[in-house]
Design an enzyme around this catalytic site. Structure first.
Site, PDB file in Angstrom:
ATOM      1  N   ASN A  58       0.869  -1.176   0.000  1.00 36.02           N
ATOM      2  CA  ASN A  58       0.000   0.000   0.000  1.00 36.02           C
ATOM      3  C   ASN A  58       0.911   1.232   0.000  1.00 36.02           C
ATOM      4  OD1 ASN A  58      -2.042   1.837   0.367  1.00 36.02           O
ATOM      5  ND2 ASN A  58      -2.403   1.342   2.529  1.00 36.02           N
ATOM      6  N   TRP A  59       1.159   1.760  -1.217  1.00 32.51           N
ATOM      7  CA  TRP A  59       2.084   2.905  -1.343  1.00 32.51           C
ATOM      8  C   TRP A  59       1.333   4.166  -0.993  1.00 32.51           C
ATOM      9  CZ3 TRP A  59       4.172   1.637  -6.935  1.00 32.51           C
ATOM     10  CH2 TRP A  59       4.903   0.450  -6.888  1.00 32.51           C
ATOM     11  N   LYS A  60       1.368   4.504   0.281  1.00 36.74           N
ATOM     12  CA  LYS A  60       0.527   5.607   0.744  1.00 36.74           C
ATOM     13  C   LYS A  60       1.216   6.954   0.584  1.00 36.74           C
ATOM     14  CE  LYS A  60       0.048   3.745   4.932  1.00 36.74           C
ATOM     15  NZ  LYS A  60      -0.509   3.592   6.290  1.00 36.74           N
ATOM     16  N   HIS A 114      -9.929   1.376   4.274  1.00 38.13           N
ATOM     17  CA  HIS A 114      -8.720   1.564   5.082  1.00 38.13           C
ATOM     18  C   HIS A 114      -9.067   2.512   6.230  1.00 38.13           C
ATOM     19  CE1 HIS A 114      -4.704   2.734   6.309  1.00 38.13           C
ATOM     20  NE2 HIS A 114      -4.244   1.684   5.643  1.00 38.13           N
ATOM     21  N   GLU A 154      -7.590   4.880   7.485  1.00 40.65           N
ATOM     22  CA  GLU A 154      -7.335   6.300   7.217  1.00 40.65           C
ATOM     23  C   GLU A 154      -8.501   6.927   6.469  1.00 40.65           C
ATOM     24  OE1 GLU A 154      -3.471   5.734   5.471  1.00 40.65           O
ATOM     25  OE2 GLU A 154      -2.714   5.107   7.427  1.00 40.65           O
ATOM     26  N   GLU A 205      -6.208  -4.639  10.389  1.00 39.55           N
ATOM     27  CA  GLU A 205      -5.213  -3.590  10.630  1.00 39.55           C
ATOM     28  C   GLU A 205      -5.618  -2.812  11.886  1.00 39.55           C
ATOM     29  OE1 GLU A 205      -2.800  -2.374   6.974  1.00 39.55           O
ATOM     30  OE2 GLU A 205      -4.645  -1.219   6.906  1.00 39.55           O
ATOM     31  N   GLY A 217       1.737   2.370  11.126  1.00 40.77           N
ATOM     32  CA  GLY A 217       2.769   3.407  11.176  1.00 40.77           C
ATOM     33  C   GLY A 217       3.411   3.564  12.544  1.00 40.77           C
ATOM     34  N   SER A 276       2.632  -1.921  10.630  1.00 44.46           N
ATOM     35  CA  SER A 276       4.058  -1.984  10.972  1.00 44.46           C
ATOM     36  C   SER A 276       4.715  -3.307  10.576  1.00 44.46           C
ATOM     37  CB  SER A 276       4.276  -1.695  12.463  1.00 44.46           C
ATOM     38  OG  SER A 276       3.825  -0.391  12.769  1.00 44.46           O
ATOM     39  N   GLY A 286       2.532  -1.029   4.466  1.00 38.11           N
ATOM     40  CA  GLY A 286       2.501   0.386   4.111  1.00 38.11           C
ATOM     41  C   GLY A 286       3.910   0.926   3.944  1.00 38.11           C
ATOM     42  N   GLY A 287       4.414   1.588   4.974  1.00 40.56           N
ATOM     43  CA  GLY A 287       5.706   2.277   4.908  1.00 40.56           C
ATOM     44  C   GLY A 287       6.838   1.429   4.339  1.00 40.56           C
TER      45      GLY A 287
HETATM   46  P1  PGA Z   1       2.266   0.540   7.839  1.00 41.54           P
HETATM   47  O1  PGA Z   1       0.829   0.804   7.138  1.00 41.54           O
HETATM   48  O2  PGA Z   1       2.797  -0.738   7.286  1.00 41.54           O
HETATM   49  O3  PGA Z   1       3.066   1.738   7.462  1.00 41.54           O
HETATM   50  O4  PGA Z   1       1.999   0.440   9.319  1.00 41.54           O
HETATM   51  C1  PGA Z   1      -0.030  -0.257   6.879  1.00 41.54           C
HETATM   52  C2  PGA Z   1      -1.244   0.229   6.154  1.00 41.54           C
HETATM   53  O5  PGA Z   1      -1.749   1.290   6.471  1.00 41.54           O
HETATM   54  O6  PGA Z   1      -1.767  -0.428   5.242  1.00 41.54           O
END
Ligand code: PGA
Length: 257
Positions: A9-11, A105, A107, A175, A181, A219, A240-241
Site C-alpha cells: 500500500n504505497w501511501k 482503510h 485512514e 489492521e 505506522g 508496521s 505500508g511504509g
Molecule cells: P504501515 O501501514 O505498514 O506503514 O503500518 C499499513 C497500512 O496502512 O496499510
C-alpha cells in the site's frame, strides 16, 4: 500450502515531504523490483497498490505473480444517476488492469468518515467489476483499551462485507489502527486471537467462505514479516511504509516464499 499474499500500500503521507515522496519514477522502480522478485513458482501473490495517477504506469511493468490494486474506489449509487466529478469507477480500474481494490482503510474511515455501509457498497462495486476487494477492519487504541476490539471488528465485518461476498474472492485485512505506522506490530497473541475470531465470525454469520483470505497489516517490516506470516490464519500481509523501500519490500516478498 497455498501461496501467501503480500500487498503493498504505497501511501501518500500527510506532508508529502521530499524524503517520503513517492513519484512516478520511484513507483516504477518499486514495480520493476517486485516484478523481478515475483517471477518464480514459489513466489507469493504480490499486489501493488499505487496512488491513482501511477496505476497506469505500474500496470505496464507487472510480471507474473504481481498484480495491480487501487487504494480506493467510488461508490456506485444506483439511485443517484448524476455525474461524479473526481470519482473513479470500479470498471475504470478493471479496464486498466487492476484486479484488487483496497476499501475501508482506517485512514479513509477516520479522515473521510467512511461508514461500514459505504465500504460495503464500494466492495460490492469491486466484486461486480470482477475484482477482489481488500476490506480493511481494525479497532482503535481506545476500542482496545475499553475492551471493545472484538465487537468493533465483528461489526465492521458484518456490515462491510457485501451480502454473499464471501462466496467470491475477498481479502479481509486486519489492521489495528494503533499499529499502523507505529513501528511495532500488534503482538502475536493479539493477532492470533483476532484472526481466529474473524474466521469464526465469517463462518457463523457470512457463510459460504469459498474465496476468503485474511491478511494482517500494521508496521509489517522485513524484520518481522516471517514470524507474522507463520501465525495461524494469517494468509498474508498488507505493508505500508516498508513497501516504499525496494530492498525492504523485496526482503518481505522473499520471506513469503
Ligand atoms: P504501515 O501501514 O505498514 O506503514 O503500518 C499499513 C497500512 O496502512 O496499510
Amino acid at each position: 500450502m497455498p501461496k501467501k499474499l503480500v500487498i503493498a500500500n504505497w501511501k501518500m503521507n500527510g506532508s508529502h515531504d521530499l524524503a517520503m515522496r513517492l513519484t512516478r519514477a520511484s513507483g516504477d522502480a518499486l514495480a520493476r523490483a517486485a516484478a523481478r522478485a515475483g517471477t518464480n513458482e514459489t513466489a507469493p501473490d504480490v499486489v501493488l497498490c499505487p496512488p491513482f495517477p501511477y496505476l497506469f504506469s505500474v500496470a505496464g511493468i507487472l510480471g507474473a505473480g504481481v498484480q495491480l490494486g487501487a487504494q480506493d474506489v467510488a461508490v456506485l449509487d444506483p439511485h443517484a444517476k448524476g455525474a461524479q466529478t473526481g470519482d473513479v469507477a470500479p470498471a475504470m480500474l478493471a479496464e486498466i488492469g487492476c484486479t484488487y481494490v483496497i476499501v475501508g482503510h482506517s485512514e479513509r474511515r477516520l479522515r473521510y468518515g467512511e461508514s461500514n455501509a459505504v465500504i460495503q457498497q464500494k466492495a460490492a462495486g469491486v466484486l461486480a467489476a470482477g475484482m477482489t476487494p481488500i476490506i480493511c477492519v481494525g479497532e482503535s487504541a481506545g476500542d482496545r483499551q475499553t475492551g471493545r476490539a472484538f465487537d468493533v471488528v465483528r461489526d465492521q465485518i458484518l456490515h462491510s462485507v457485501p451480502p454473499g461476498g464471501t462466496s467470491h474472492n475477498i481479502v479481509l485485512a486486519y489492521e489495528p489502527v494503533w499499529a499502523i505506522g507505529a513501528g511495532v506490530p500488534a503482538t502475536d497473541a493479539d493477532i492470533i486471537a483476532m484472526h481466529e475470531f474473524m474466521c469464526r465470525t465469517v463462518q457463523e454469520s457470512l457463510a459460504p467462505v469459498a474465496g476468503l483470505r485474511m491478511v494482517y497489516g500494521g508496521s509489517v517490516k522485513a524484520t518481522n514479516a516471517a514470524s507474522l506470516l507463520a501465525l495461524p490464519h494469517v494468509d498474508g500481509v498488507l505493508v505500508g511504509g516498508a513497501s516504499l523501500k525496494v530492498d525492504e519490500f523485496g526482503a518481505i516478498v522473499a520471506v513469503a516464499h
